[in-house]
Design a protein around this motif. Sequence first.
Motif, PDB file in Angstrom:
ATOM      1  N   ASP A 152       0.886  -1.349  -0.231  1.00  0.00           N
ATOM      2  CA  ASP A 152       0.058  -0.016   0.143  1.00  0.00           C
ATOM      3  C   ASP A 152       0.881   1.417  -0.039  1.00  0.00           C
ATOM      4  OD1 ASP A 152      -2.694   1.138   0.497  1.00  0.00           O
ATOM      5  OD2 ASP A 152      -1.540   1.918   2.142  1.00  0.00           O
ATOM      6  N   GLU A 153       0.346   2.339  -0.457  1.00  0.00           N
ATOM      7  CA  GLU A 153       1.294   3.535  -0.657  1.00  0.00           C
ATOM      8  C   GLU A 153       1.414   3.968   0.747  1.00  0.00           C
ATOM      9  OE1 GLU A 153      -0.624   6.831  -2.571  1.00  0.00           O
ATOM     10  OE2 GLU A 153      -2.529   6.288  -1.853  1.00  0.00           O
ATOM     11  N   ASP A 154       0.695   3.957   1.721  1.00  0.00           N
ATOM     12  CA  ASP A 154       0.908   4.485   3.070  1.00  0.00           C
ATOM     13  C   ASP A 154       1.504   3.376   4.067  1.00  0.00           C
ATOM     14  OD1 ASP A 154       0.419   6.971   2.413  1.00  0.00           O
ATOM     15  OD2 ASP A 154      -1.602   6.809   2.693  1.00  0.00           O
ATOM     16  N   PHE A 155       2.511   2.484   3.518  1.00  0.00           N
ATOM     17  CA  PHE A 155       2.743   1.185   4.153  1.00  0.00           C
ATOM     18  C   PHE A 155       3.420   1.563   5.443  1.00  0.00           C
ATOM     19  CE2 PHE A 155       7.265   0.825   3.625  1.00  0.00           C
ATOM     20  CZ  PHE A 155       7.451   1.380   2.530  1.00  0.00           C
ATOM     21  N   GLU A 156       3.648   0.532   6.494  1.00  0.00           N
ATOM     22  CA  GLU A 156       4.463   0.731   7.768  1.00  0.00           C
ATOM     23  C   GLU A 156       5.264  -0.520   7.613  1.00  0.00           C
ATOM     24  OE1 GLU A 156       1.933   1.490  11.046  1.00  0.00           O
ATOM     25  OE2 GLU A 156       1.216   3.358  10.354  1.00  0.00           O
ATOM     26  N   PRO A 206       2.040  -6.697   7.632  1.00  0.00           N
ATOM     27  CA  PRO A 206       1.353  -7.310   6.619  1.00  0.00           C
ATOM     28  C   PRO A 206       0.050  -6.699   6.606  1.00  0.00           C
ATOM     29  CG  PRO A 206       2.026  -8.722   8.385  1.00  0.00           C
ATOM     30  CD  PRO A 206       2.650  -7.455   8.914  1.00  0.00           C
ATOM     31  N   ASP A 207      -0.496  -5.718   7.568  1.00  0.00           N
ATOM     32  CA  ASP A 207      -1.553  -5.228   7.339  1.00  0.00           C
ATOM     33  C   ASP A 207      -1.711  -4.216   5.773  1.00  0.00           C
ATOM     34  OD1 ASP A 207      -3.285  -6.185   9.381  1.00  0.00           O
ATOM     35  OD2 ASP A 207      -2.921  -4.522  10.840  1.00  0.00           O
ATOM     36  N   PHE A 208      -0.394  -3.831   5.397  1.00  0.00           N
ATOM     37  CA  PHE A 208      -0.406  -2.971   4.526  1.00  0.00           C
ATOM     38  C   PHE A 208       0.163  -3.630   3.006  1.00  0.00           C
ATOM     39  CE2 PHE A 208       0.018  -0.738   8.127  1.00  0.00           C
ATOM     40  CZ  PHE A 208      -0.707   0.631   7.913  1.00  0.00           C
ATOM     41  N   ILE A 209      -0.097  -4.994   3.258  1.00  0.00           N
ATOM     42  CA  ILE A 209       0.413  -5.815   2.050  1.00  0.00           C
ATOM     43  C   ILE A 209      -0.853  -6.327   1.207  1.00  0.00           C
ATOM     44  CG2 ILE A 209       1.643  -7.958   1.014  1.00  0.00           C
ATOM     45  CD1 ILE A 209       3.591  -7.168   3.418  1.00  0.00           C
ATOM     46  N   ASP A 210      -0.926  -6.250   0.238  1.00  0.00           N
ATOM     47  CA  ASP A 210      -2.003  -7.136  -0.676  1.00  0.00           C
ATOM     48  C   ASP A 210      -1.165  -8.252  -1.330  1.00  0.00           C
ATOM     49  OD1 ASP A 210      -4.208  -5.611  -0.081  1.00  0.00           O
ATOM     50  OD2 ASP A 210      -3.874  -4.164  -1.537  1.00  0.00           O
ATOM     51  N   HIS A 211      -1.672  -9.377  -1.925  1.00  0.00           N
ATOM     52  CA  HIS A 211      -1.197 -10.411  -2.695  1.00  0.00           C
ATOM     53  C   HIS A 211      -1.710 -10.639  -4.055  1.00  0.00           C
ATOM     54  CE1 HIS A 211       0.080 -11.352   1.608  1.00  0.00           C
ATOM     55  NE2 HIS A 211       1.318 -11.563   0.961  1.00  0.00           N
ATOM     56  N   TYR A 230      -6.740 -15.949 -19.965  1.00  0.00           N
ATOM     57  CA  TYR A 230      -7.334 -15.876 -18.933  1.00  0.00           C
ATOM     58  C   TYR A 230      -8.165 -17.177 -18.557  1.00  0.00           C
ATOM     59  CZ  TYR A 230      -6.965 -10.897 -18.914  1.00  0.00           C
ATOM     60  OH  TYR A 230      -6.234  -9.566 -18.780  1.00  0.00           O
ATOM     61  N   GLU A 278      11.026  29.459  -7.099  1.00  0.00           N
ATOM     62  CA  GLU A 278       9.739  29.942  -8.158  1.00  0.00           C
ATOM     63  C   GLU A 278      10.149  31.691  -8.108  1.00  0.00           C
ATOM     64  OE1 GLU A 278       6.435  29.202  -5.929  1.00  0.00           O
ATOM     65  OE2 GLU A 278       5.940  27.439  -7.380  1.00  0.00           O
ATOM     66  N   GLY A 279       9.392  32.455  -8.714  1.00  0.00           N
ATOM     67  CA  GLY A 279       9.761  33.905  -8.748  1.00  0.00           C
ATOM     68  C   GLY A 279      10.329  34.245 -10.025  1.00  0.00           C
ATOM     69  N   THR A 280      10.656  35.505 -10.535  1.00  0.00           N
ATOM     70  CA  THR A 280      11.296  36.261 -11.393  1.00  0.00           C
ATOM     71  C   THR A 280      12.931  35.541 -11.232  1.00  0.00           C
ATOM     72  OG1 THR A 280      12.266  37.938 -10.072  1.00  0.00           O
ATOM     73  CG2 THR A 280      10.154  38.392 -10.851  1.00  0.00           C
TER      74      THR A 280
END
Lengths: 470, 263
Positions: free
Chosen positions: B14-18, B28-33, B190, B242-244
Amino acid sequence: MMPVDALARVVANAVQRADPFLAAAAYAAAGEQDRGRLEPILLASYRLKRQFAEAPFAPPEVLRRLAAEPDRKIRLKVARHPATPPEVLRQLAGEGACVETLEAVARHRNAPTEVLEGMPWREHPGVRDALCSNPRAPLALLRALAECAPLAALKGIANSPNADAGLLARLWESPDPYLRAQVAAHRNCPPAIMEAAERDPEPAVRRMLAANPAASMQTLLGLLGDEAAEVRAAAVQGASVPAEELSDLAADPSSQVRRTEARRAALPAAVVERLACDPDAWVRRWLGRNRCVQEPVLARLAADAELEVRRAVSRNPGCTPALLDRLAADPAAWVRAGVALRPDIPAGALARLSAEEDPDVASAIGRNPNTAREVLLRIAASGNADLRRAVILNRAAPREVLRTLMEDPYPLNRVMLTEHPALAGEDLEILTEDPDPHVRFAALRALIRRGRPERPAAAADDSSSTTNPE
Amino acid sequence: MKILVPVKQVAVLDEDFELRDDGLDADPDFIDHESNEWDDYSYETALQIMEAHSGVEVVPMTVGPEEAEESLRRCLAKGGERAVRVWDDALAGAGPATIAKLIAAVARREGADMVFAGTLSADHSFAMTGICVAAELAWPHVAVVTHLEYEPGAAKATVQRELEGGLVEKLTVDCPAVLTIQLGINQPRYASLRGVKQAKEKPVDELTPADLGVSGEDLAASACFRLRRMFKPAKGQAELIEGTAAEQAARLATIIKELKGAA
């Protein structure tokens, strides 16, 4: 609304199968008591909560429930979700919200105005910059933000539909040409600034002014003679430019200007004639798609050496049946596919193209509302998933054909199939048993949206379809 | 004739993993398989050979816990009649050389004639499991295969590999061999819904390292490195000026002075 007994059956099914995807779809329609039964399935693990909080298909009701979770990261994902409803964003921005959540709410298009007004933006630069880019931020807030926002955020303010002439005049004083360009492009840009923008040394400013729908005819006529091609190209798009002013531009040295002109509505016949002979194929291509171009020129473009020009003609709504017949015999399959897509395709051409196996042509025939059932059946049995999807996207495809696609090996096709109006409720019920969780979710959601499973639309139905058991 | 296809269920963060408290992996709460993409191609390669010739058996296998069985069922839904899963909780966090030892043991037990593995796995990207299997079996190997000509039972296979600049290398390899298959070698199919349903009933042999005659000492000896720490590197300190032109020059001068310690 779904009948109570049908809804109870849906909820019971989701609970009995402990299926979080069915539970998510049922949750949206369920009452308080049923939601209590579904929540243990829907929120069974942290992973599920995380997945639903960021799933593009998550119903607002599920997001509302997830916003009540104590975990900060889950709430942040809900705040970032584009479907989160306004009252949930209000709740998320309340007491105890972390800075990241405040930023997400400040940026959110659904955030209520009073929530945006109450944001602690002076303490948090990220919140301030997010508010500057939110088109719902009210004028008073924009004025306050403009006092201290950095240049990049000021561009967001200059782009806001709520910025008034006074605020834009203040932003116009910036030395940054791109900020001034945003001001010049704004509908509320005051006339004095438009005049100044017309003389601005930066082409970007003049170009954006030329693209402003509120720019006067006089301003546009002045910009048509601009030294910069991109400015002339922007000005030629202006709807208020009279047709007689376009003649000289058909010979403009810049192909960018001529390409833009070829897309304009209401071109004079002489301009059309000149552009039809343009050496740049893109000019002829845009002209081929232009609705104002008439038969003799279209016929000439239909014989163009560039296949994309001929394809453009095949997609032109003004193309006559005779011309379509001719293009249906074009040597390039891409051109024939253009004809095959048209609902007004002549019967003879449709019959000939229906026999073709080229993927572009077959895909277009699959989407055509006039295609015969047996042809659709053949395309639906293709080994190519894109061709089968073409039949699914054909809103006139009969249920008999669609039923053959209920076991399409490609899960995305089955998800899209659930949206087809000719599919009966009983078919959707079968799809709620699909092995793919997204198909199950989509099928149940479609079933709930319909209120009750019912006979498919008469025009798309086949004679053998049965009424649903309910 | 039997083709063994090792597959892997890979982790998607997940993008906000711990990170876990021990700092050795993601929580593991932040992991998909999901199934490893490369394995779709190696399995398709094996299935195409099976479908084109009689007497060919394709066996998918994995080294992983119970959840990893999903990847095997996914393979069986496309074709093949049985699968093998090897696991022991002591294997958690095992490296590619250890996994290779077990794959090689399954290849011996099955009497495999060829092993087709994915070139690498999407999560750890070691790209060495297949090569280590070849070393364990003392078979020849070819990595990153983009084209294969092979008749079951033949003494040699002809393969192609893509090199830098679009150059293609064509070579022959003695069989049996281990090939690691690259993306794009074919178009993976498929699974049909019927196949998905049938796959639920197909047998998956569950084995432990001990069943394969591989001891804990063997596994420990095969570990070729030790994971010390996993961490998110500190974010860079890039700044958009930024700026001039004058404002930008002034800001740049300030930064230079800060770095020199003069500001």
